[in-house]
Design a protein around this motif. Sequence first.
Motif, PDB file in Angstrom:
ATOM      1  N   ASP A  73       0.816  -1.225   0.000  1.00 57.51           N
ATOM      2  CA  ASP A  73       0.000   0.000   0.000  1.00 57.51           C
ATOM      3  C   ASP A  73       0.849   1.275   0.000  1.00 57.51           C
ATOM      4  O   ASP A  73       0.317   2.376   0.045  1.00 57.51           O
ATOM      5  CB  ASP A  73      -1.028  -0.002   1.142  1.00 57.51           C
ATOM      6  N   GLY A  74       2.190   1.113  -0.034  1.00 52.08           N
ATOM      7  CA  GLY A  74       3.088   2.258  -0.147  1.00 52.08           C
ATOM      8  C   GLY A  74       3.481   2.908   1.156  1.00 52.08           C
ATOM      9  O   GLY A  74       4.179   3.922   1.152  1.00 52.08           O
ATOM     10  N   THR A  75       3.070   2.337   2.282  1.00 48.98           N
ATOM     11  CA  THR A  75       3.396   2.949   3.573  1.00 48.98           C
ATOM     12  C   THR A  75       4.829   2.658   3.999  1.00 48.98           C
ATOM     13  O   THR A  75       5.527   3.552   4.468  1.00 48.98           O
ATOM     14  CB  THR A  75       2.415   2.468   4.667  1.00 48.98           C
ATOM     15  N   PHE A  76       5.266   1.418   3.863  1.00 45.59           N
ATOM     16  CA  PHE A  76       6.605   1.048   4.317  1.00 45.59           C
ATOM     17  C   PHE A  76       7.613   1.194   3.190  1.00 45.59           C
ATOM     18  O   PHE A  76       7.347   0.837   2.041  1.00 45.59           O
ATOM     19  CB  PHE A  76       6.628  -0.375   4.865  1.00 45.59           C
ATOM     20  N   ILE A  77       8.792   1.708   3.547  1.00 45.41           N
ATOM     21  CA  ILE A  77       9.871   1.947   2.599  1.00 45.41           C
ATOM     22  C   ILE A  77      11.009   0.958   2.799  1.00 45.41           C
ATOM     23  O   ILE A  77      11.629   0.508   1.845  1.00 45.41           O
ATOM     24  CB  ILE A  77      10.408   3.381   2.758  1.00 45.41           C
ATOM     25  N   ALA A  78      11.303   0.631   4.055  1.00 45.80           N
ATOM     26  CA  ALA A  78      12.393  -0.294   4.383  1.00 45.80           C
ATOM     27  C   ALA A  78      12.132  -0.864   5.767  1.00 45.80           C
ATOM     28  O   ALA A  78      11.459  -0.237   6.595  1.00 45.80           O
ATOM     29  CB  ALA A  78      13.744   0.424   4.359  1.00 45.80           C
ATOM     30  N   SER A  79      12.673  -2.060   5.997  1.00 43.25           N
ATOM     31  CA  SER A  79      12.531  -2.672   7.320  1.00 43.25           C
ATOM     32  C   SER A  79      13.597  -3.736   7.493  1.00 43.25           C
ATOM     33  O   SER A  79      14.186  -4.209   6.515  1.00 43.25           O
ATOM     34  CB  SER A  79      11.136  -3.289   7.498  1.00 43.25           C
ATOM     35  N   ALA A 109      18.431  10.491  -0.585  1.00 49.43           N
ATOM     36  CA  ALA A 109      19.182   9.979  -1.718  1.00 49.43           C
ATOM     37  C   ALA A 109      18.318  10.162  -2.960  1.00 49.43           C
ATOM     38  O   ALA A 109      17.084  10.200  -2.862  1.00 49.43           O
ATOM     39  CB  ALA A 109      19.499   8.497  -1.514  1.00 49.43           C
ATOM     40  N   PRO A 110      18.933  10.283  -4.135  1.00 48.32           N
ATOM     41  CA  PRO A 110      18.132  10.470  -5.351  1.00 48.32           C
ATOM     42  C   PRO A 110      17.039   9.413  -5.525  1.00 48.32           C
ATOM     43  O   PRO A 110      15.945   9.721  -5.979  1.00 48.32           O
ATOM     44  CB  PRO A 110      19.168  10.390  -6.479  1.00 48.32           C
ATOM     45  N   GLU A 111      17.317   8.188  -5.127  1.00 47.76           N
ATOM     46  CA  GLU A 111      16.337   7.099  -5.270  1.00 47.76           C
ATOM     47  C   GLU A 111      15.112   7.283  -4.373  1.00 47.76           C
ATOM     48  O   GLU A 111      14.085   6.659  -4.598  1.00 47.76           O
ATOM     49  CB  GLU A 111      16.987   5.748  -4.966  1.00 47.76           C
ATOM     50  N   LEU A 112      15.240   8.114  -3.360  1.00 43.37           N
ATOM     51  CA  LEU A 112      14.129   8.359  -2.426  1.00 43.37           C
ATOM     52  C   LEU A 112      13.544   9.757  -2.572  1.00 43.37           C
ATOM     53  O   LEU A 112      12.817  10.234  -1.697  1.00 43.37           O
ATOM     54  CB  LEU A 112      14.602   8.141  -0.984  1.00 43.37           C
TER      55      LEU A 112
END
Length: 99
Positions: free
Chosen positions: A32-38, A87-90
């Motif tokens: 759902d796009g909430t989490f970016i990394a874990s 970072a550019p990717e984020l």
Amino acid sequence: MFVLELTYTAPVTDVDQHLQAHVDWLDQHYADGTFIASGRKNPRDGGIILAAGDDRARIEKIAAADPFTVAGVCAYRITEFTATKTAPELAAYKQELPA
């Protein structure tokens, strides 16, 4: 943006009994796009989740529904921050400071 820090409140053997349900819960919030990394902390006494958004109540509700929380094997510390540099990717997650 939020940093969700999980700290285990039970032995890892108890945590592991709920691991698949926790992973399924993570997958739902990546989708759902909430989490970016874990990932797990090292040493393995909990984990970290980076979450996008600006609605703290929503993030708290999500954390309360984590199977680890429901099973009573972890506690959450939620830290909100403004990601003014990325970072550019984020770049999609970059935020402006409030006026």
